[in-house]
Motif scaffolding. Sequence first.
Motif, PDB file in Angstrom:
ATOM      1  N   PRO A  23      -0.924   1.531  16.944  1.00  0.00           N
ATOM      2  CA  PRO A  23      -0.585   2.265  15.713  1.00  0.00           C
ATOM      3  C   PRO A  23       0.067   1.377  14.647  1.00  0.00           C
ATOM      4  N   TRP A  24       0.779   0.319  15.065  1.00  0.00           N
ATOM      5  CA  TRP A  24       1.348  -0.597  14.075  1.00  0.00           C
ATOM      6  C   TRP A  24       0.218  -1.270  13.287  1.00  0.00           C
ATOM      7  N   TYR A  25      -0.813  -1.704  14.026  1.00  0.00           N
ATOM      8  CA  TYR A  25      -1.946  -2.356  13.374  1.00  0.00           C
ATOM      9  C   TYR A  25      -2.652  -1.376  12.438  1.00  0.00           C
ATOM     10  N   LEU A  26      -2.804  -0.152  12.892  1.00  0.00           N
ATOM     11  CA  LEU A  26      -3.471   0.863  12.080  1.00  0.00           C
ATOM     12  C   LEU A  26      -2.709   1.100  10.771  1.00  0.00           C
ATOM     13  N   ALA A  27      -1.400   1.215  10.850  1.00  0.00           N
ATOM     14  CA  ALA A  27      -0.600   1.453   9.650  1.00  0.00           C
ATOM     15  C   ALA A  27      -0.789   0.320   8.639  1.00  0.00           C
ATOM     16  N   TYR A  28      -0.824  -0.909   9.140  1.00  0.00           N
ATOM     17  CA  TYR A  28      -0.963  -2.056   8.239  1.00  0.00           C
ATOM     18  C   TYR A  28      -2.356  -2.126   7.618  1.00  0.00           C
ATOM     19  N   VAL A  29      -3.411  -1.983   8.427  1.00  0.00           N
ATOM     20  CA  VAL A  29      -4.760  -2.086   7.868  1.00  0.00           C
ATOM     21  C   VAL A  29      -5.062  -0.907   6.942  1.00  0.00           C
ATOM     22  N   SER A  30      -4.407   0.228   7.153  1.00  0.00           N
ATOM     23  CA  SER A  30      -4.578   1.360   6.235  1.00  0.00           C
ATOM     24  C   SER A  30      -4.006   1.012   4.860  1.00  0.00           C
ATOM     25  N   LEU A  31      -2.892   0.299   4.845  1.00  0.00           N
ATOM     26  CA  LEU A  31      -2.319  -0.163   3.582  1.00  0.00           C
ATOM     27  C   LEU A  31      -3.249  -1.165   2.899  1.00  0.00           C
ATOM     28  N   LEU A  32      -3.841  -2.045   3.704  1.00  0.00           N
ATOM     29  CA  LEU A  32      -4.772  -3.027   3.151  1.00  0.00           C
ATOM     30  C   LEU A  32      -5.993  -2.345   2.554  1.00  0.00           C
ATOM     31  N   ARG A  33      -6.532  -1.369   3.276  1.00  0.00           N
ATOM     32  CA  ARG A  33      -7.707  -0.648   2.787  1.00  0.00           C
ATOM     33  C   ARG A  33      -7.404   0.063   1.475  1.00  0.00           C
ATOM     34  N   ALA A  34      -6.214   0.687   1.395  1.00  0.00           N
ATOM     35  CA  ALA A  34      -5.811   1.379   0.164  1.00  0.00           C
ATOM     36  C   ALA A  34      -5.648   0.402  -0.996  1.00  0.00           C
ATOM     37  N   ALA A  35      -5.305  -0.848  -0.683  1.00  0.00           N
ATOM     38  CA  ALA A  35      -5.122  -1.866  -1.716  1.00  0.00           C
ATOM     39  C   ALA A  35      -6.435  -2.555  -2.082  1.00  0.00           C
TER      40      ALA A  35
END
Length: 219
Positions: A23-35
């Motif tokens: 879930p830590w990885y998911l939270a980070y890549v979700s931020l990247l995708r949004a950016a």
Amino acid sequence: MATEGTTHHSRDILPEPTLHRLPWYLAYVSLLRAAGIEYVSSTQIARQINVDASMIAKDLSFLNIKGKTRIGYEVTSLEHVLQDFLGFKVGHNAVIIGVGSLGNSLIQDSGLTNYGLNIVAGFDIRPDLEGTSICGVPIYNIDELHRRLPALNASIGIVTVPVERAQEVSDLAVKAGIKALWNFTPFRITAPKGIVIQNTSIYSHLAVMYNRLGAGNTK
């Protein structure tokens, strides 16, 4: 940079520490995708969340996704695979057992639905709560759990009762048909084989934090 390749493994053999980190990885890549960022390497993830890059690569080897050498993982695909693997996009019905301050707060936490948890009812012993609702979630007397559970189609029981009632209500929930218990009390409940138990004691984390604060203040 090493090849960001992966090998698929069964969820049944997934190490628990890995499952905690995904879930830590998911939270980070979700931020990247949004950016609008398209690719990310395990080294980049490591720098952001303070986990060793080799450990990240090993963790991601449990997912059926491949990265590109010297480019990394495609962010949108990685986010999708993580969501699917973790089950966050699949709805799981749950009931709150113990509608006190914590149980009430969890019912009102709309963010849980983003992770696939749908709280469909609350159960409590207090007569004044029976027949009420919180954010549209009905509250019933705990004596009705066995009768109402089939219609609610809930497999998860979230235990937020006082510590002295933890085992009692857990036994009641299992007898009613609950298959997994998310225990928020400091009591280590037991259940028959096949019942999933996840203990989330905020008091244990407080104890660690207080201890570390005290050690840091030692002169």
